[in-house]
Write an enzyme that holds these catalytic residues in place. Structure first.
Site, PDB file in Angstrom:
ATOM      1  N   HIS A  66       0.833  -1.202   0.000  1.00 19.72           N
ATOM      2  CA  HIS A  66       0.000   0.000   0.000  1.00 19.72           C
ATOM      3  C   HIS A  66       0.867   1.252   0.000  1.00 19.72           C
ATOM      4  O   HIS A  66       0.691   2.166  -0.818  1.00 19.72           O
ATOM      5  CB  HIS A  66      -0.915  -0.032   1.229  1.00 19.72           C
ATOM      6  CG  HIS A  66      -1.819   1.157   1.345  1.00 19.72           C
ATOM      7  ND1 HIS A  66      -1.487   2.274   2.079  1.00 19.72           N
ATOM      8  CD2 HIS A  66      -3.021   1.417   0.789  1.00 19.72           C
ATOM      9  CE1 HIS A  66      -2.466   3.146   1.990  1.00 19.72           C
ATOM     10  NE2 HIS A  66      -3.409   2.651   1.215  1.00 19.72           N
ATOM     11  N   CYS A 104      -2.925  -1.735 -16.576  1.00 18.48           N
ATOM     12  CA  CYS A 104      -3.005  -0.645 -15.616  1.00 18.48           C
ATOM     13  C   CYS A 104      -2.413  -1.033 -14.274  1.00 18.48           C
ATOM     14  O   CYS A 104      -2.722  -0.453 -13.260  1.00 18.48           O
ATOM     15  CB  CYS A 104      -4.449  -0.182 -15.438  1.00 18.48           C
ATOM     16  SG  CYS A 104      -5.537  -1.442 -14.781  1.00 18.48           S
TER      17      CYS A 104
END
Lengths: 837, 837
Positions: free
Chosen positions: B409, B786
């Site tokens: 993250h 992506c």
């Protein structure tokens, strides 16, 4: 009358006619004709009527391709009208004739004219009075008099039955039973032998075997002055067929007709090559055979019937094998709730491991052990189970969990142990602190209360309904022997413990396809060295801890090898993440700190630092094997030493198979192969004895399948782990899928739960790629699957098609797999499924 | 002398000779010859010696294919011996001649005879005395007198240099710099212009640009009576080259030689088509050019040099584009630690987001906000970050975490924000309770202490070393313009916020390829309705909570659309599992219970029941979209209303792209397409205005790739989410891989971290399958990737090869991607990489 276009009933009747049995005149309408009728276009009605005796009463029965696809009910006595009433009254008496007419009016009104059934419930009278009221009611409600023209009556009956078949509800129902979208309905129009009248008249049903046990036994009833199946509900008025101490029998009442009936039944069994249930009528002493359907049967009965037909030379053993639905066999391996028992259902979950179990509720593994020690069977109730519960599961007679799906821990272990198991019973409220289980209706069950779980249906029941025992009888073994003779793909069992291995042998598995070794480390005397190993700071400390485990592992494997007596045993090296062996609650952490002589804060920090976001995708399998190589070194040594210990003079040598889990790159295999070979060399030198072993890969990541050509040259075998492979192909954790899987399947997003039935489109493509590429790179490689799917007949078919050498499944699925595999081989040889009657 | 077989130095010298520059006589030995020498077989030595003036001194220099692959150091003055000493003393004086001999003896002893270097450190004298001691020491240690035969000297030098190249250490070093296993070494034997002697004698180094800035500036030094590169370390004795206020210059000392040198440098720049660093000697007033290598350069300098060469017409703009290493460009976008700055390293982690940041340590997002409010830059230090930290990350100047890998993250968000970030710094001890950070050496850092993180190298440094600013100058924009003109695959940015979108436009992204919507729900005013939505018991309650979120989402999208001014914006619908929005600690649970007006026990139970074993593989993405459809309904409505709100007269209409995450079956797409189209119809009706939109699928499960032919007909676009796809293909969680990835890469189990460089073998095959099948089923479909790989040059090459329309990457990777893509297109057109000199 050509069978695939007219349905099974038509086909059966056609054959009875050809056997010269006394079947009343019959005309069969084909699927196409009936479909045309539903569209509004009737066949040539005058010609149809002309096929029968003028003035005969007719009946129409449905004839779909398979009996259990349902269909509209039969309608009898077509042709009854006021005129016929008068003439019939002369033959059989006014009341009987009126009764017959009344039944026709009612059936016609409800099923053909679609009037409200309550209309006739209110009549409350039979005979002539009742008939008059019914005709009046009909006229009022239908706004026309009851039709008197037999041709119109028949036309309306045909039209209504044809349309009922095409209705949405009927279609959905039969599709749920496996019918294709365009399944057709045939109709059989038959002249009636009314079963009413002068002389001995009546109707009955006969079969030569008992539906529950499958044992030879003339079964059925006969009722004078009755039609259809009324004899079965006729109570004390109905006769037994054979002479019977319980009451009067047809054999006594009409010995000739009975003898003839028995003969006909024998002919039908021999010539239709099946146990049939026969509908018959006696009309003034003359026997008529109206209809025959397959005897309804339990799985146990089906098996005995098939074996006896084959033993009597009526069908071949191969045909007998084809006649048993493999999935149904698993019923026989477990105790079941008795078919007629009262079921007070208090909750429902996923039927994760079949069989019924009754016991007292316990809420922890420790209580399960205590309860069993007191000789009180118990059901272990948990939110979910974890490896620490395994000993409690061994002690319990069944397991019930709040969470999880078909491949949750509880389900997998349950099936492995043959332990009935219901999981994901989320609508029951589990309160583990207060030790209560609350049903949706608010009924509260406490520790010690007796419940029953039905792992076959997923039901949770109050109390202890009647059950029937497992049925591994002679017929079962005979049939499975025939199946094994026909089979062309091997079946192994997943077995982790000596007990599992014994079960596997009991079910004639051809070896162990998956022995998971991690369960071995949860036993109390092993958990401490295991944890010391995890907490070790240096390879040397790790080795010291593992040295304590080595003799235990060696003993595990020695026992397994001895039980399997030279059959292959495929051992998967340690797979789970290490944190599974560590406690997470305060209490457990304190115990651990004490055992390791470390501050709680240190232990807590280490435990936390080993935690993972997605343990499924974390530091486990070969990744542990490479980063903490001492574990695999120890296991390899234990396996090799056990190999030598278990090998006996004169017996076939033990050749262990060592399987590396979670491989995703060939270099993992290359590195570990080197290390394991070094251990083998060391053991050979130390013991001064030689042995061989096989090294293989558990292909359970998509990448292992894609890169199989690279991996295969380093492996003697490749075993596809379809559980993990399914998880990764879908990006779907089996433990978390339970929350939405039923929504997904019911909305048709997935056709089936892919953890239950192999997804041949996606996961299957990866299997096919992996099989093809590995075979091309290493033609001698052994291919197999060892996931939960191994026991599923459709999945076995897929594995056979892609050329696998064996499938491995839970021990209790082995018989299912043996039978399913046999049927696939037989089908490939051209042996047909039994004719559907 | 043919270049690819003799190395870059030989090639350069050959070209200088052809340009008629005064290069001393030179013979180049090919890779093959040198390899043969290493095997023990010398070339024809008498012939080699005969190529030079009798009695000339020689030097030997390495000539590998690329300069930065290293190689043995040059050895000068070969041929010096007692006899030559005497004759040279006449020319240059006895002391100078002795010094020259001494240097050769030392170099020969250490590098050729491999004697202990300390031997000569102890001599402590120069000139004739030193020489005598050195010769004696040599004789004692080598057990033979110093070799006097020039041919033998040369032969030994050649042999030792050839063998040094083939040593293990040298091979590993150059392989680490990208050299192939079989990289060859050429050797250049050159007659010396000694730089010592009568008249103006000396040596120096010149280049026409500054190595750091790349700006035109004659740079270098000259030192009389010196050899090689001694001028650069000659201190105050060395001359500047050009007239310089700081001291004496070659221009003044030898104006003619300097003028000639400048001319030669200009010729070399024009004809070698590169900025060169020139090694030269003046021998009795005569200029010799000994060697030329590419000017050492910072990335910023490389860029300016390439642009100026192109602007001067020396190379084409396309060649200029080819000369910049794309990966290096990201340096320019961020502040960096100054090249020469002192680095006091206290820890190391993974260089997860480039750039240097200096600030005070804070241990929570709240403290980060407070620190920034006080105008004190801070580094946010966390065990790991979660969505709740995002606001703190916005406030901080850098992030340091204990756990996680390249795609954790913190790393993903860090790169998105252009925020320097070091993750997985597991060897620093993080104590978040005591608020300390302890280095391996035991140094303790507390909240408020200043540290610097270097997200380019992964270092964590004490204090605040000097830094240099980002360099988005004119030359950068010129070069990127040329790159864009050459490029044939579009580049979009991943951008979640208006700030991200502005950065994306600043870096000339051609739209947004991935707008993640979940971050939008973590803001304080949104979290409460979000949680109410999660706790709602009925669809109606859920809708009520979502109605509060609708206007906020609409505003988010309106802003994005306005910033992007009609460029495509691809919005991924809500993806993460709902439990990410719920607290897990006691305190948070109490707050939540208060906010929802529920007992804590209820809230705790609900939160626990939403927990997942493997959240990555759980109830998220389209699975939520299907089971809790109200969320996607709300988002679709917000997108469509924003589309209308953001569309302006005369401007190109906004055509939003809606992307469904975690698809694994076509029916998911089919169902949700129907629902989203219904929302579009409703909005069109309510607003009385029309708009169009595109619906697509994020292909991030292996199954979505395999089943692309089925899915594509329902989609306008398919965007491969390579992060998740890599996780599932390997069965490897990016958040958990950090613990063993470095072991795995260093042991060669994986060649590269597959989260960093796309695994073209495994994941790539799935991409190729997905691209091919979807194109075949729907030729008009737009294809892209992506994931994090979008910014990686190798991965872009792969995407271009499989025919993708665009790649999308973090905004700060967009320039890298633009340049990498341009180079791929140019290479395909046949534009070559620059010659390696």
């Amino acid at each position: 009358m050509s069978p695939p276009t007219h349905g099974s009933r038509a086909k059966c009747l056609q054959r009875l006619v050809r056997l010269s049995l006394p079947v009343p005149r019959t005309v069969a309408l084909s699927f196409d004709t009936v479909h045309t009728i539903a569209q509004g276009q009737l066949p040539d009605m005058p010609a149809l009527i002309a096929a029968f005796d003028p003035g005969a009463l007719l009946c129409v029965r449905p004839s779909s391709q398979e009996t259990d696809w349902g269909g509209p009910g039969a309608i009898l006595n077509i042709g009854m009208n006021d005129a016929r009433l008068a003439s019939l009254a002369e033959d059989i008496g006014a009341e009987a004739a009126a009764g017959l007419y009344l039944r026709f009016v009612e059936a016609y009104a409800v099923h053909v004219a679609r009037l409200d059934p309550d209309l006739f419930d209110e009549i409350g009278e039979s005979g002539a009075k009742g008939l008059a009221r019914a005709l009046a009611a009909y006229e009022e409600e239908a706004e026309e008099p009851f039709p008197q023209d037999p041709q119109r009556q028949l036309a309306e009956v045909l039209r209504s039955m044809a349309r009922a078949w095409e209705g949405t509800t009927a279609r959905l129902l039969r599709q749920a039973r496996g019918a294709p979208v365009d399944a057709g309905l045939g109709l059989v129009v038959q002249e009636m032998a009314p079963g009413l009248g002068r002389g001995e008249c009546g109707s009955g049903v006969l079969q030569l075997v008992d539906s529950q046990t499958g044992l030879p036994q003339i079964t059925g009833r006969y009722l004078s002055q009755s039609q259809g199946r009324e004899a079965l509900t006729g109570g004390a008025d109905s006769l037994y067929l054979e002479r019977d101490p319980r009451g009067r029998s047809l054999e006594e009442a009409a010995p000739e007709a009975f003898a003839l009936l028995k003969d006909y039944a024998g002919v039908m069994r021999r010539r239709l090559r099946a146990e049939m249930q026969i509908e018959f009528t006696i009309q003034n002493g003359t026997l008529h055979i109206l209809d025959g359907v397959l005897v309804p049967r339990s799985t146990r009965a089906a098996l005995r019937i098939a074996v006896r037909l084959a033993e009597d030379g009526i069908i071949t053993p191969e045909e007998a094998v084809m006649r048993i639905e493999p999935r149904a066999v698993s019923e026989l391996l477990h105790r079941q709730i008795a078919p007629g028992a009262a079921r007070s259902v208090i909750g429902r979950g996923i039927a994760a491991s079949p069989g019924a179990a009754t016991g007292r509720i316990v809420f922890s593994a420790a209580e399960a052990l205590a309860s069993t020690a007191r000789n009180e069977p118990c059901i272990l109730v948990r939110r979910e189970t974890s490896p620490e519960d395994v000993r409690g599961m061994h002690a319990a007679v069944g397991v019930l969990t709040e969470r999880g799906g078909m491949t949750s821990h509880a389900a997998v272990i349950g099936r492995g142990l043959g332990l009935p198991c219901v999981v994901g019973a989320a609508r029951l409220r589990f309160n583990l602190q207060r030790k209560t289980l609350t049903s949706e209706r608010g009924q509260v069950f406490r520790e010690g209360d007796v419940i029953t779980i039905d792992g076959t249906s997923g039901d949770v029941l109050e109390g202890s309904p009647a059950t029937v025992e497992a049925a591994l009888d002679e017929a079962f073994h005979v049939l499975m022997g025939w199946a094994d003779a026909a089979r062309d793909i091997a079946i192994r069992a997943n077995a982790d413990t000596p007990k599992d291995a014994a079960t596997a042998r009991n079910f004639a598995a051809q070896g162990i396809g998956l022995c998971r070794t991690e369960h071995m480390f949860f036993e109390a005397d092993r958990l401490t060295p295991m944890r010391e190993m995890i907490f070790a700071d240096t390879p040397k400390d790790r080795q010291a801890a593992l040295a304590i485990l080595l003799p235990m592992q060696r003993k595990d494997f020695t026992e397994l090898f001895r039980i399997m007596e030279g059959m292959p045993v495929c051992i998967r090296l340690f797979d789970p993440p290490l944190h599974e062996f560590l406690p997470t609650d305060r209490h457990g952490l304190r115990d651990l700190a004490e055992a390791l002589d470390l501050p709680v804060s240190d232990v807590t920090r280490r435990v936390q630092s080993l935690g993972e976001y997605n343990p499924m995708l974390g530091l486990r399998g070969v990744r542990l094997g490479i980063t903490v190589p001492e574990i695999y070194d120890m296991q390899a040594r234990a396996i090799f030493e056990a190999t030598l210990d278990a090998s006996r003079e004169g017996a076939p040598p033990v050749v262990p198979e060592i399987m590396l889990p979670l491989v995703s790159a060939k270099r993992e295999v290359e590195l570990l192969r080197g290390r394991i070979e070094a251990v083998a060399t060391a053991v050979r030198t130390e013991r001064g004895r030689d042995f061989t072993f096989r090294l293989g890969v558990m292909a359970e990541t998509p990448r292992a399948c894609l890169r199989a050509a690279e991996i295969a040259p380093f492996a003697h075998f490749l075993s596809f782990g379809t559980n993990d492979l399914t998880q990764m192909t879908y990006g779907l954790s089996r433990d978390d899928a339970g929350r939405f899987m039923s929504d997904y399947v019911s909305q048709g997003v997935f056709n089936e739960d892919p953890f239950h039935v192999l997804d041949t489109d996606g996961v299957g493509e990866l299997l096919a790629i992996g099989a093809e590429r590995s075979r091309a790179a290493n033609p001698g490689i052994t291919l197999s699957i060892c996931g939960e799917h191994g026991g599923n007949p459709d999945s076995i078919a897929f594995c056979r098609d892609v050329g696998m050498d064996y499938v491995s499944c839970s021990s209790f699925r082995v018989p299912v797999a043996r039978l399913a595999a046999a049927q696939l081989a037989l089908r490939a040889k051209g042996v047909k499924l039994p004719p559907k009657l």
